[in-house]
Structures are given as C-alpha cells and as structure tokens.
Design a protein around this motif. Structure first.
Motif, PDB file in Angstrom:
ATOM      1  N   MET A 239     -56.019  67.931 -24.666  1.00 47.14           N
ATOM      2  CA  MET A 239     -55.808  67.100 -23.469  1.00 47.14           C
ATOM      3  C   MET A 239     -56.387  67.778 -22.235  1.00 47.14           C
ATOM      4  O   MET A 239     -57.017  67.135 -21.393  1.00 47.14           O
ATOM      5  N   LYS A 240     -56.174  69.081 -22.106  1.00 43.04           N
ATOM      6  CA  LYS A 240     -56.723  69.801 -20.962  1.00 43.04           C
ATOM      7  C   LYS A 240     -58.247  69.819 -21.011  1.00 43.04           C
ATOM      8  O   LYS A 240     -58.917  69.661 -19.990  1.00 43.04           O
ATOM      9  N   MET A 241     -58.806  69.983 -22.201  1.00 43.42           N
ATOM     10  CA  MET A 241     -60.254  69.987 -22.351  1.00 43.42           C
ATOM     11  C   MET A 241     -60.839  68.629 -21.979  1.00 43.42           C
ATOM     12  O   MET A 241     -61.923  68.549 -21.391  1.00 43.42           O
ATOM     13  N   SER A 242     -60.109  67.572 -22.305  1.00 46.62           N
ATOM     14  CA  SER A 242     -60.556  66.234 -21.920  1.00 46.62           C
ATOM     15  C   SER A 242     -60.661  66.108 -20.401  1.00 46.62           C
ATOM     16  O   SER A 242     -61.641  65.579 -19.870  1.00 46.62           O
ATOM     17  N   HIS A 251     -68.342  62.331 -20.509  1.00 45.47           N
ATOM     18  CA  HIS A 251     -67.294  61.354 -20.785  1.00 45.47           C
ATOM     19  C   HIS A 251     -67.082  61.109 -22.270  1.00 45.47           C
ATOM     20  O   HIS A 251     -65.963  60.823 -22.704  1.00 45.47           O
ATOM     21  N   ALA A 252     -68.146  61.196 -23.050  1.00 46.82           N
ATOM     22  CA  ALA A 252     -68.003  60.999 -24.499  1.00 46.82           C
ATOM     23  C   ALA A 252     -67.131  62.099 -25.103  1.00 46.82           C
ATOM     24  O   ALA A 252     -66.242  61.830 -25.916  1.00 46.82           O
ATOM     25  N   ARG A 253     -67.394  63.347 -24.702  1.00 52.61           N
ATOM     26  CA  ARG A 253     -66.585  64.470 -25.212  1.00 52.61           C
ATOM     27  C   ARG A 253     -65.150  64.350 -24.705  1.00 52.61           C
ATOM     28  O   ARG A 253     -64.197  64.641 -25.444  1.00 52.61           O
ATOM     29  N   ALA A 283     -59.900  58.842 -19.675  1.00 52.44           N
ATOM     30  CA  ALA A 283     -61.248  59.010 -20.224  1.00 52.44           C
ATOM     31  C   ALA A 283     -62.000  57.687 -20.234  1.00 52.44           C
ATOM     32  O   ALA A 283     -63.202  57.635 -19.928  1.00 52.44           O
ATOM     33  N   HIS A 284     -61.313  56.608 -20.584  1.00 46.11           N
ATOM     34  CA  HIS A 284     -61.955  55.288 -20.536  1.00 46.11           C
ATOM     35  C   HIS A 284     -62.312  54.907 -19.100  1.00 46.11           C
ATOM     36  O   HIS A 284     -63.392  54.340 -18.848  1.00 46.11           O
ATOM     37  N   MET A 285     -61.445  55.199 -18.168  1.00 46.97           N
ATOM     38  CA  MET A 285     -61.726  54.887 -16.771  1.00 46.97           C
ATOM     39  C   MET A 285     -62.937  55.677 -16.275  1.00 46.97           C
ATOM     40  O   MET A 285     -63.763  55.159 -15.507  1.00 46.97           O
TER      41      MET A 285
END
Length: 304
Positions: A239-242, A251-253, A283-285
């Motif tokens: 989650m933090k890496m995201s 954004h893909a990663r 991430a989608h946003m």
C-alpha cells in the motif's frame, strides 16, 4: 477461512516462548504464544484477555521477564483496538510496578510501551514518549539487549516522525534513529526488525528525500517480508509503495501494488481491507479512470 501466513505478532516472541513451554512455565508460555498469534490475526480484544492471563501466570511463577513481555503484548493489542488511553495507562501502571520491584529490564520494556502508546501525540505526551524511549534505549544498551534496544529506537523514530512534513527536523531525526536500528538488526541477523527499520526509513525518505529513495528502502523491506512469509506486512508495504508510485507518476505500478495488497487483505480477512480499497481507489483516480474509481467506492460503501 482466515489464513495466518506467519506465526505471531507484537514483538514476535511466540516461537521463543513455545520453545520454553515446559514444566511450571508451560501454561504461561502457551498463553503468551496464543496472545501474539491473536495479535497477528488482528483479534485484538481476545489477545488482550489472553495476554492478561499470561502475565498473571508468569507472575505466579516469579517470571518478571515473561510478565513484562506479556504486558507489552497487551499494550499492542489495546493499540490495535484503538484504545490508546487504556494502553498508556496500563504501561504507566506497570512501569510503577516494575520500578518498585527494582526490575530495570521490566521497567525499560514499559518505557518502550509508553513511547509506542504515545507515538501519535504532541506536547507533553510527545516529550514523555521521547524521554521514555531514550531512557529505555540506554538501559537496554547497558544490558546488552540489542533486540529491545532496536525496539526503543523504532519507538523513538515513530514519535519523532509523527508530525510528518510539518516537522522536517523531526523526520530527519527519525531517519537517523531507524538507520541505527537497521545497523543493529543486521549485526544480530534479525530479519524482522531489519524489515521494520527499513519500513520507517522508507516512510522518512518519502518525506525528506524522494519517492524513488522511499521505494528503494521499501523494496528491501518487501524482500525481507517475503522471506519471512509475512503476508500482512507484505500487504502493508505494498500500500505504501502504491502511494509513492502515484507520486512518481507510475500509475500502472501503483494500481498493481494496490490490487495486490487488497488481494492479500481479502485472503487474510483483515479489517485493513477497507484501507486497501481506498488505495485502489486512489490509484484509479491517479489514472483518471473515474468509472473504475466509482466502482471501487461503491464496493467499499456496500461492504463497510
């Protein structure tokens, strides 16, 4: 069925106590191991209840070390429930008890618990937390207890970093604390506390350095959590890496990391699933995919 990916939680001393479970100490050791296992499963209320029984059993046999470890587990369980005031009070009460018994080791463990339970506070409570962690570290260093010295350093780092970007000097100090903790963890070949240290290093770098530097440390922590087969911490790191990948524009990663974290939390039937859904939403946003973001938000509202 909920899956537990690794043994224990809290200070991860369950295996140590299982190995000691014999004779008069058998029941106390088994209760302690059960307490940490319940923390690992995020069943915090039950963990606090079993931990109390473990502490009482250790004390009935004159084992103050086991009692102190049990109290620390109870404090962690209370914090997991969000009962910060109760955790602080318990740690203070037990600190007085160990001091009256002239038990420096138990006293220092309670000082770390006080720092941990005040990690998100400010003002006088923050000052108390910093002083407690520093005093505990000095005691553990003098006793040669490197494991608990690292715990004191990590508690100190968490307190120093609690204001984030508002207090950059505090974050720099936290980064120093965590790097010291990592060095000791590597000296003692303790993979888990090395991973904990790297996680805080990543958090601090994300504030005072760059997302790239944060991800470098997070990748190291992730490798260790994979080695430890700790799915819960693997998901937390993802989650933090995201978040950092969103800042980098990858954004893909970011979406891949968030969805992997969500899959793990769903497998574990963890209450952290709702936070993972929020990370997937973010991430989608970031990708400007409003349709999928709305679907994730609708799913979160439906379930939580």
């Amino acid at each position: 069925m909920r899956i537990q990916a690794c043994t224990g939680g809290g200070d991860y001393l369950a295996d140590k106590y299982r190995a000691k479970a014999s004779g008069a100490a058998k029941e106390a050791c088994e209760l302690f191991a059960e307490t940490e296992d319940l923390i690992g499963l995020e069943q915090f209320a039950e963990a606090a209840q079993i931990g109390k029984k473990a502490a009482e059993s250790f004390r009935s046999h004159g084992d103050n070390c086991g009692a102190a470890d049990s109290i620390r587990a109870i404090v962690k369980a209370l914090l997991g429930e969000g009962r910060h005031a109760d955790a602080q009070q318990l740690a203070r009460d037990e600190l007085a008890r160990f001091r009256s018994a002239a038990d420096k080791g138990g006293e220092a463990k309670m000082l770390v618990s006080i720092a941990e339970s005040n990690a998100a506070t400010d003002g006088k409570l923050k000052a108390e937390a910093i002083a407690s962690a520093k005093e505990a570290r000095a005691t553990f260093r003098s006793q040669g207890d490197k494991f608990m010295e690292v715990k004191a350093l990590l508690a100190l780092a968490a307190v120093n970093m609690n204001k984030g970007e508002i207090d950059l000097a505090g974050v720099e100090t936290a980064l120093k604390n965590a790097n010291e903790a990592k060095e000791i963890a590597q000296e003692t070949d303790n993979r888990r506390i090395e991973a904990e240290s790297l996680h805080i290093i990543a958090e601090a770098r994300g504030i005072v350095s760059s997302p790239e530097d944060a991800l470098e440390a997070a990748d190291e922590a992730m490798d260790l959590y994979l080695e430890l087969r700790d799915k819960r911490m693997e998901a937390f790191e993802l989650m933090k890496m995201s978040e950092w990948n969103v800042k980098l524009g990858d954004h893909a990663r970011a979406l891949s990391d968030a969805e992997d974290a969500l899959d793990i939390y769903q497998m574990l039937q963890s209450p952290q699933e709702v936070k993972a859904l929020r990370t997937v939403f973010d991430a989608h946003m970031a990708r400007a995919d409003l349709r999928k973001a709305r679907l994730v938000a609708a799913e979160a509202l439906r379930r939580f």
